[in-house]
Design an enzyme around this catalytic site. Structure first.
Site, PDB file in Angstrom:
ATOM      1  N   GLN A   1      92.492  76.753  62.612  1.00  0.00           N
ATOM      2  CA  GLN A   1      92.636  75.289  62.650  1.00  0.00           C
ATOM      3  C   GLN A   1      93.388  74.866  63.914  1.00  0.00           C
ATOM      4  OE1 GLN A   1      91.163  73.130  61.012  1.00  0.00           O
ATOM      5  NE2 GLN A   1      90.802  73.761  58.901  1.00  0.00           N
TER       6      GLN A   1
ATOM      7  N   TYR B   1      84.976  81.163  51.818  1.00  0.00           N
ATOM      8  CA  TYR B   1      84.947  80.757  53.231  1.00  0.00           C
ATOM      9  C   TYR B   1      86.343  80.965  53.821  1.00  0.00           C
ATOM     10  CZ  TYR B   1      80.723  78.579  51.447  1.00  0.00           C
ATOM     11  OH  TYR B   1      79.520  78.356  50.817  1.00  0.00           O
TER      12      TYR B   1
ATOM     13  N   GLU C   1      83.750  85.871  53.205  1.00  0.00           N
ATOM     14  CA  GLU C   1      83.561  85.299  54.542  1.00  0.00           C
ATOM     15  C   GLU C   1      82.380  86.016  55.193  1.00  0.00           C
ATOM     16  OE1 GLU C   1      84.920  82.988  56.887  1.00  0.00           O
ATOM     17  OE2 GLU C   1      83.438  83.963  58.188  1.00  0.00           O
TER      18      GLU C   1
ATOM     19  N   ASP D   1      86.321  76.257  51.207  1.00  0.00           N
ATOM     20  CA  ASP D   1      86.577  75.600  52.493  1.00  0.00           C
ATOM     21  C   ASP D   1      85.357  75.804  53.390  1.00  0.00           C
ATOM     22  OD1 ASP D   1      87.716  74.420  54.713  1.00  0.00           O
ATOM     23  OD2 ASP D   1      89.126  76.046  55.127  1.00  0.00           O
TER      24      ASP D   1
ATOM     25  N   CYS E   1      85.519  69.254  55.568  1.00  0.00           N
ATOM     26  CA  CYS E   1      85.596  68.535  56.845  1.00  0.00           C
ATOM     27  C   CYS E   1      84.435  67.559  56.950  1.00  0.00           C
ATOM     28  CB  CYS E   1      85.608  69.509  58.016  1.00  0.00           C
ATOM     29  SG  CYS E   1      84.214  70.629  58.030  1.00  0.00           S
TER      30      CYS E   1
HETATM   31  N1  SAH Z   1      89.489  78.907  55.346  1.00  0.00           N
HETATM   32  C1  SAH Z   1      89.523  79.257  56.750  1.00  0.00           C
HETATM   33  C2  SAH Z   1      88.176  79.056  57.461  1.00  0.00           C
HETATM   34  C3  SAH Z   1      87.455  77.786  57.203  1.00  0.00           C
HETATM   35  S1  SAH Z   1      86.127  77.461  58.320  1.00  0.00           S
HETATM   36  C4  SAH Z   1      90.621  78.500  57.460  1.00  0.00           C
HETATM   37  O1  SAH Z   1      91.140  77.536  56.933  1.00  0.00           O
HETATM   38  O2  SAH Z   1      90.966  78.865  58.579  1.00  0.00           O
HETATM   39  C5  SAH Z   1      84.724  77.960  57.398  1.00  0.00           C
HETATM   40  C6  SAH Z   1      84.494  79.453  57.383  1.00  0.00           C
HETATM   41  O3  SAH Z   1      83.299  79.713  56.626  1.00  0.00           O
HETATM   42  C7  SAH Z   1      84.268  80.089  58.762  1.00  0.00           C
HETATM   43  O4  SAH Z   1      85.155  81.162  58.901  1.00  0.00           O
HETATM   44  C8  SAH Z   1      82.815  80.582  58.705  1.00  0.00           C
HETATM   45  O5  SAH Z   1      82.624  81.789  59.421  1.00  0.00           O
HETATM   46  C9  SAH Z   1      82.588  80.796  57.222  1.00  0.00           C
HETATM   47  N2  SAH Z   1      81.211  80.700  56.719  1.00  0.00           N
HETATM   48  C10 SAH Z   1      80.205  79.922  57.155  1.00  0.00           C
HETATM   49  N3  SAH Z   1      79.119  80.057  56.377  1.00  0.00           N
HETATM   50  C11 SAH Z   1      79.439  80.953  55.404  1.00  0.00           C
HETATM   51  C12 SAH Z   1      78.733  81.501  54.292  1.00  0.00           C
HETATM   52  N4  SAH Z   1      77.471  81.162  54.019  1.00  0.00           N
HETATM   53  N5  SAH Z   1      79.388  82.388  53.509  1.00  0.00           N
HETATM   54  C13 SAH Z   1      80.674  82.740  53.769  1.00  0.00           C
HETATM   55  N6  SAH Z   1      81.371  82.254  54.807  1.00  0.00           N
HETATM   56  C14 SAH Z   1      80.776  81.370  55.627  1.00  0.00           C
END
Ligand code: SAH
Ligand code: NI
Length: 450
Positions: free
Chosen positions: A282, A311, A332, A380, A407
């Protein structure tokens, strides 16, 4: 009414991406740099069935909520699309975006949307910058691309980035000029330096510089490194990324550490993290902490809880509360991020957080088959939100609470509507302003099984 006509109109609204909205004779116009309640003479730029565009020719009256700082307001044209609106109004706008989505898309007439949590100093907050490098009027420049274009507007004060990041960008720009390194030319696909990326640890103050180049060889790189590390003692990592493609995507596949460490370290809610050039992290550290804290509060965790962190990125959310629950299961899709999450757990002495690589929807249904029972599921997802199968699986797992971090209020509202049909009720949602001066809305919602 036709193109180039000038008509006197009232701006009634602000679109989700910060354009003024004008309704006139059945048409909807979007107008740059126009705020609600302003009366303007509008030139018609484009007339179409659904969406038309106009431009302010002159203001008859201006909003009292216009940003007074003209340099900041000007960044509306690039990196700060709400820079022309006073900050307290930005916060109201963001809560309203969430409210509107929940009512229009999820059909929730009464939904509890709390006041947006904002920053006291809504400037200089970004811990990361990515700026294009181009030639402008014969000189190598760094700055921002004007909205919807690849015209570089040179800039030295970016306002929303930490000032040390600006200094590092400007010093690097000056050195690139002095060493006569060539900026990238998109049309001819020639030149060397495409982008400069900088990351800065909010608590550690450590700096990382990434040079995105078209080719491996950088002439006089030793001199560049020597000058930069002398001027910036906190610069602990200089990385090269090679991108030889004709593309808008900033980073290529290959990374090479030119100096120091491949990562910088920083803290978040007391935990220690290593962050690499390509990690998702972030960009606003203090507000990310507020966001995660809100999610944790909403989850109201107990020591016996099993929690899914879907995620999970490099693990920042789950690891923040892992020590207070029975177990955390993270999922992830990016391999490097999963490895980082595992390393981050270890680094912070956490042994009850488990990470699985794969698409969340697939891993969730595998976990369900394996008999995993989750008390709380925190999600997320990226802008496109969840899939129906993810939502179905998560409800079949019997979770009492879903904490949804989003978001994009539109996809969040769509997903909440489906959770509703599966027996979950929206209790409240809390917008948190991670991106002051821009239209981006971040929000946490609590859903409880009824
Ligand atoms: N929770 C973390 C990341 C959020 S961003 C934080 O707050 O820092 C969203 C994340 O989802 C990213 O890391 C991206 O790589 C992952 N992502 C995207 N599509 C996905 C999917 N289909 N399955 C699992 N993860 C996914
Ligand atoms: Ni948007």
């Amino acid at each position: 009414m036709q193109k180039n006509d000038i008509i006197r109109v009232q701006v009634t609204d602000l679109s989700h991406d910060g354009l003024g909205v004008v309704r006139h004779e059945g048409k909807v116009f979007f107008v740059d740099n126009a705020l609600p309640n302003e009366e303007i003479d509008m030139r018609i730029l484009k007339l179409a069935k659904n969406i038309s565009y106009g431009k302010v020719e002159r203001w008859i009256s201006q909003s009292p909520y216009r940003q007074e700082d003209v340099a900041l307001a000007y960044l509306r044209t690039g990196i700060a699309d709400l820079g022309h609106l006073a900050y307290d109004q930005q916060l109201l706008f963001k809560a309203e975006q969430v409210r509107k989505s929940l009512s229009k898309i999820a059909g929730l007439k009464e939904s509890l949307v709390l006041d947006t949590l904002g920053m006291e100093q809504p400037l200089a907050y970004r811990n990361k910058a990515q700026v294009p490098v181009r030639r402008v009027n014969g000189q190598l420049e760094t700055g921002f691309f004007r909205k919807q274009s690849h015209d570089l507007i040179p800039l030295s004060d970016y306002y929303i980035q930490h000032p040390e990041i600006d200094q590092l960008i400007n010093t690097t720009r000056d050195l690139l000029r002095r060493l006569d390194l060539k900026p990238y030319d998109e049309e001819a696909h020639t030149g060397l330096i495409r982008h400069i990326l900088v990351r800065r640890g909010h608590y550690s103050g450590q700096l990382m510089l990434v040079l995105v180049t078209t080719r491996p060889k950088i002439f006089r790189i030793e001199q560049l490194i020597e000058h930069l590390t002398k001027s910036f003692p906190n610069l602990v990592s200089i990385i090269q990324n090679i991108n030889d493609q004709k593309t808008n995507v900033i980073l290529g596949k290959a990374f090479r550490t030119l100096y120091g460490s491949p990562t910088i370290s920083d803290q978040l809610l007391g935990n220690h993290y290593e962050i690499s050039a390509q990690s998702f992290y972030q960009v606003n550290t203090p507000m990310a902490e507020k966001l995660y804290q809100t999610a944790i509060e909403f989850a109201d965790l107990t020591p016996s809880d099993v929690v899914i962190d879907a995620y999970s990125g490099i693990g920042t959310i789950g690891l923040s509360f892992a020590k207070h629950v029975k177990a955390v299961y993270g999922v992830e899709v990016v391999k490097q991020a999963v490895e980082d999450a595992k390393a981050n757990a270890k680094r912070n002495g956490i042994s009850n957080a488990h990470y699985q690589i794969g698409p969340a929807e697939k891993v969730m249904s595998q976990w369900l088959k394996d008999g995993l029972v989750a008390d709380v599921i925190i999600v997320d997802p990226p802008r496109k939100g969840l899939t129906e199968s993810f939502i179905e699986t998560s409800s079949q797992m019997g979770a009492k609470k879903i904490v949804y971090i989003s978001c994009n209020p539109a996809t969040m509202a769509r997903d909440i509507k489906y959770y509703h049909q599966l027996g979950y009720q929206l209790i409240k949602s809390q917008p948190v302003d991670l991106f002051p001066q821009t239209h981006h809305v971040e929000c946490v919602a609590l859903l409880v099984k009824v």
